[in-house]
Design a protein around this motif. Structure first.
Motif, PDB file in Angstrom:
ATOM      1  N   PHE A 187       0.865  -1.185   0.000  1.00  0.00           N
ATOM      2  CA  PHE A 187       0.000   0.000   0.000  1.00  0.00           C
ATOM      3  C   PHE A 187       0.897   1.230   0.000  1.00  0.00           C
ATOM      4  O   PHE A 187       2.007   1.225   0.523  1.00  0.00           O
ATOM      5  CB  PHE A 187      -0.971   0.008   1.186  1.00  0.00           C
ATOM      6  N   GLN A 188       0.369   2.275  -0.620  1.00  0.00           N
ATOM      7  CA  GLN A 188       1.187   3.468  -0.823  1.00  0.00           C
ATOM      8  C   GLN A 188       0.904   4.504   0.248  1.00  0.00           C
ATOM      9  O   GLN A 188      -0.241   4.708   0.660  1.00  0.00           O
ATOM     10  CB  GLN A 188       0.916   4.067  -2.206  1.00  0.00           C
ATOM     11  N   LEU A 189       1.956   5.158   0.681  1.00  0.00           N
ATOM     12  CA  LEU A 189       1.848   6.254   1.628  1.00  0.00           C
ATOM     13  C   LEU A 189       2.325   7.530   0.933  1.00  0.00           C
ATOM     14  O   LEU A 189       3.486   7.665   0.576  1.00  0.00           O
ATOM     15  CB  LEU A 189       2.710   5.989   2.860  1.00  0.00           C
ATOM     16  N   GLU A 190       1.372   8.411   0.724  1.00  0.00           N
ATOM     17  CA  GLU A 190       1.686   9.709   0.130  1.00  0.00           C
ATOM     18  C   GLU A 190       0.690  10.724   0.670  1.00  0.00           C
ATOM     19  O   GLU A 190      -0.349  10.370   1.205  1.00  0.00           O
ATOM     20  CB  GLU A 190       1.601   9.665  -1.397  1.00  0.00           C
ATOM     21  N   GLY A 191       1.005  11.989   0.519  1.00  0.00           N
ATOM     22  CA  GLY A 191       0.082  13.016   0.995  1.00  0.00           C
ATOM     23  C   GLY A 191       0.693  14.406   0.916  1.00  0.00           C
ATOM     24  O   GLY A 191       1.835  14.591   0.509  1.00  0.00           O
ATOM     25  N   GLY A 192      -0.137  15.399   1.282  1.00  0.00           N
ATOM     26  CA  GLY A 192       0.295  16.785   1.289  1.00  0.00           C
ATOM     27  C   GLY A 192      -0.718  17.624   2.041  1.00  0.00           C
ATOM     28  O   GLY A 192      -1.795  17.146   2.415  1.00  0.00           O
ATOM     29  N   ALA A 193      -0.390  18.869   2.280  1.00  0.00           N
ATOM     30  CA  ALA A 193      -1.280  19.746   3.040  1.00  0.00           C
ATOM     31  C   ALA A 193      -1.158  21.182   2.533  1.00  0.00           C
ATOM     32  O   ALA A 193      -0.124  21.591   2.000  1.00  0.00           O
ATOM     33  CB  ALA A 193      -0.956  19.677   4.523  1.00  0.00           C
ATOM     34  N   SER A 194      -2.274  21.905   2.695  1.00  0.00           N
ATOM     35  CA  SER A 194      -2.290  23.324   2.355  1.00  0.00           C
ATOM     36  C   SER A 194      -3.394  23.975   3.178  1.00  0.00           C
ATOM     37  O   SER A 194      -4.229  23.279   3.775  1.00  0.00           O
ATOM     38  CB  SER A 194      -2.542  23.531   0.855  1.00  0.00           C
ATOM     39  N   LEU A 312       3.445  10.040  10.278  1.00  0.00           N
ATOM     40  CA  LEU A 312       2.169   9.604   9.703  1.00  0.00           C
ATOM     41  C   LEU A 312       1.074  10.645   9.887  1.00  0.00           C
ATOM     42  O   LEU A 312       0.232  10.823   8.999  1.00  0.00           O
ATOM     43  CB  LEU A 312       1.746   8.270  10.346  1.00  0.00           C
ATOM     44  N   LEU A 313       1.068  11.336  11.016  1.00  0.00           N
ATOM     45  CA  LEU A 313      -0.017  12.284  11.276  1.00  0.00           C
ATOM     46  C   LEU A 313       0.109  13.540  10.425  1.00  0.00           C
ATOM     47  O   LEU A 313      -0.894  14.082   9.947  1.00  0.00           O
ATOM     48  CB  LEU A 313      -0.032  12.674  12.754  1.00  0.00           C
ATOM     49  N   THR A 314       1.338  14.004  10.222  1.00  0.00           N
ATOM     50  CA  THR A 314       1.509  15.248   9.466  1.00  0.00           C
ATOM     51  C   THR A 314       1.493  15.015   7.962  1.00  0.00           C
ATOM     52  O   THR A 314       1.152  15.915   7.194  1.00  0.00           O
ATOM     53  CB  THR A 314       2.834  15.919   9.858  1.00  0.00           C
ATOM     54  N   GLY A 315       1.823  13.817   7.539  1.00  0.00           N
ATOM     55  CA  GLY A 315       1.921  13.580   6.109  1.00  0.00           C
ATOM     56  C   GLY A 315       0.691  12.980   5.489  1.00  0.00           C
ATOM     57  O   GLY A 315       0.518  13.033   4.268  1.00  0.00           O
ATOM     58  N   SER A 316      -0.183  12.371   6.284  1.00  0.00           N
ATOM     59  CA  SER A 316      -1.324  11.653   5.738  1.00  0.00           C
ATOM     60  C   SER A 316      -2.619  12.183   6.321  1.00  0.00           C
ATOM     61  O   SER A 316      -2.695  12.582   7.481  1.00  0.00           O
ATOM     62  CB  SER A 316      -1.195  10.159   6.047  1.00  0.00           C
ATOM     63  N   ALA A 317      -3.662  12.140   5.503  1.00  0.00           N
ATOM     64  CA  ALA A 317      -4.986  12.545   5.977  1.00  0.00           C
ATOM     65  C   ALA A 317      -5.724  11.388   6.626  1.00  0.00           C
ATOM     66  O   ALA A 317      -6.815  11.575   7.168  1.00  0.00           O
ATOM     67  CB  ALA A 317      -5.805  13.075   4.800  1.00  0.00           C
ATOM     68  N   SER A 318      -5.164  10.205   6.533  1.00  0.00           N
ATOM     69  CA  SER A 318      -5.866   9.025   7.036  1.00  0.00           C
ATOM     70  C   SER A 318      -5.628   8.810   8.518  1.00  0.00           C
ATOM     71  O   SER A 318      -6.563   8.648   9.300  1.00  0.00           O
ATOM     72  CB  SER A 318      -5.414   7.773   6.257  1.00  0.00           C
TER      73      SER A 318
END
Length: 504
Positions: A187-194, A312-318
């Motif tokens: 499973f892939q772990l990716e993400g971003g925030a704005s 995990l908390l800062t990089g992912s919305a899940s």
């Protein structure tokens, strides 16, 4: 004048007596030297030939007795083999019972392999249970026959059984178990925030209860859309039509309800933060209330692959703090659990998964994927349904690995079926051991009987031909005395003849 020498009657009689005594002494001495009173058919034809027949039969039985001894040894080798095989089968049953006492598929797969190893040892032991090329545990061509008399009319045939192949239905009927073959999943772990700061016309930060229309860029009737591509492209995954009563919290709730997206609002600064697992774009797609104006880009989130040190908390919305991740095998056996904290990183998650027997995990920086390999069926789940969102717009219940092949001890029913077969095999082994034991006892009884019979035959022959050494010793002493007396008599007779010389 005649050339013969003339002896007197007395001398001649004494000479004859000495000769007769010498002949009898020679016979007695021969009997004492040989121990036999009948040495040839000339001595006593009836006794000689009767004794020869008895001795011949005793000799034949002696040869058979030697063969019986080898039969006994062959059967003992088989009996010892069955005893050892029974212990190995009992060990195999113990492995099945151990597997039944755990729900761990990994442990059961190890017990299954050990079970197979024991079956191989059983086959090897059966092949090694031969004696002088004959193996009663070797199956066809190994039947054993014990002959008890000279004309082969009395004999015992011991049928061989084949334990060199445990799968044979006529033998143990124990087959090798399937050994577990693993599988993999990733499973892939990716993400971003704005974020966007929501203020009113005076520049003051809005609160969660403030009307969203207090923000200068939004009016009643506008349509807020969360899309998967820039410039209003892609799919709309969330749509909210603004009314006069729409609050900031209503917007946060609408965005936060999207799988793989987390929306948070800071009451102090008025910042609306959007964290997403995939690229997303928040637009005011109808800011003129007529649908003719170009969409206004409010917030753009561009994602990137995680690194091993990404939190995990800062990089992912899940993921959220307090989420519990659980590893279970196909039997629902829990390998372990992991609680997400503010400090949890990708490397921490990989280490947790990689810590269990039969499971390995690795992380690829280039793809941002965690790959899990498992010897058995495995699932990684969370009490938060969004932790394993396949993308920002579709969630799953977790990561599932289906092994290419489960072990033969994977389920309780399979184990119980194996135990039933083992119990049958043990019953057959005990019955076969009893049969071999009966045959062995029979051969040993006949062996003892043959020994006694040989002794009887030899004793009977001896009674016909053996000399009584005590009697013969007494005879020899008597003959020696007679010989001495005869010599004395011969001397007296010779002296009587010598009286003639006195006349001259």
């Amino acid at each position: 004048m005649a050339d013969n020498i003339t002896l007197s009657a007395a001398v001649r009689q004494n000479l004859l007596t000495l000769q007769s005594t010498a002949d009898m002494m020679s016979g007695v001495q021969n009997r004492l030297a040989t121990g036999l009173k009948v040495n040839s058919a000339l001595d006593n034809p009836n006794s000689f030939f009767t004794a020869s027949g008895l001795n011949a039969r005793a000799s034949d039985l002696t040869n058979l007795l030697d063969d019986m001894g080898q039969v006994v040894q062959t059967m003992k080798a088989a009996d010892e083999g069955i005893t050892s095989i029974t212990k190995l089968v009992e060990s195999a049953k113990a492995k099945a019972n151990q597997a039944l006492q755990t729900q761990s598929q990994y442990e059961r797969s190890k017990f299954a392999k050990q079970y197979n190893d024991l079956l191989q040892q059983i086959e090897a032991l059966a092949k090694d249970s031969s004696y002088k090329g004959k193996n009663l545990l070797g199956g066809e061509g190994n039947n054993l026959t014990a002959i008890f008399n000279e004309d082969n009319t009395s004999k015992l045939t011991v049928a061989a059984v084949d334990y060199t192949d445990t799968t044979l239905s006529t033998g143990l009927n124990l087959t090798d178990l399937a050994e577990a073959k693993g599988g993999a999943a990733s499973f892939q772990l990716e993400g971003g925030a704005s974020s966007i700061t929501l203020t009113d016309g005076s520049g003051d930060a809005l609160g969660s209860g403030s009307l969203i229309t207090d923000f200068a860029s939004i009016t009643a009737g506008d349509v807020l859309t969360l899309r998967t591509a820039a410039s209003g492209g892609g799919s709309a995954v969330a749509t909210l039509t603004v009314t006069a009563n729409t609050t900031v919290q209503d917007v946060v709730t609408a965005l936060d309800g999207v799988a793989g997206v987390r929306a948070e609002f800071d009451e102090t600064t008025g910042a609306l933060s959007i964290t997403s697992n995939d690229d997303v774009f928040l637009y005011n797609s109808d800011d003129d209330n007529g649908g003719t104006a170009a969409p206004t880009d409010l917030v753009s989130v561009s994602t990137a692959n995680f690194t091993a040190s990404t939190q995990l908390l800062t990089g992912s919305a899940s993921f959220t703090a307090g989420d519990i991740l659980t590893l279970e095998d196909g039997n629902g056996y829990e390998l372990g659990s992991y609680e997400i904290t503010a400090e949890s990183t990708v490397a921490d998650l990989v280490d947790f998964i990689d810590d269990f027997n039969g499971v390995s995990a690795s992380f690829s920086t280039s793809t941002g994927k965690i790959t899990i390999e498992s010897d058995t069926d495995l699932s990684l789940t969370s009490d938060n349904a969004e932790d394993f969102a396949a993308s920002a717009f579709g969630s799953t219940t977790g990561v599932t690995i289906n092994a290419a092949q489960d072990s033969g001890f994977a389920t309780d029913n399979e184990i119980n079926a194996v135990i039933d077969r083992i119990n049958t095999a043990l019953s057959n082994l005990r019955a076969q051991a009893s049969e071999f034991g009966t045959n062995l006892s029979t051969v040993e009884i006949r062996q003892d009987y043959t020994k006694t019979l040989i002794n009887t035959l030899q004793e009977g022959a001896g009674k016909l031909t053996l000399a009584d050494t005590n009697e013969e010793g007494a005879n020899l002493l008597a003959l020696q005395t007679r010989q001495q007396l005869a010599s004395t008599s011969l001397s007296f007779a010779s002296q009587a003849d010598q009286t003639v010389l006195s006349l001259f």
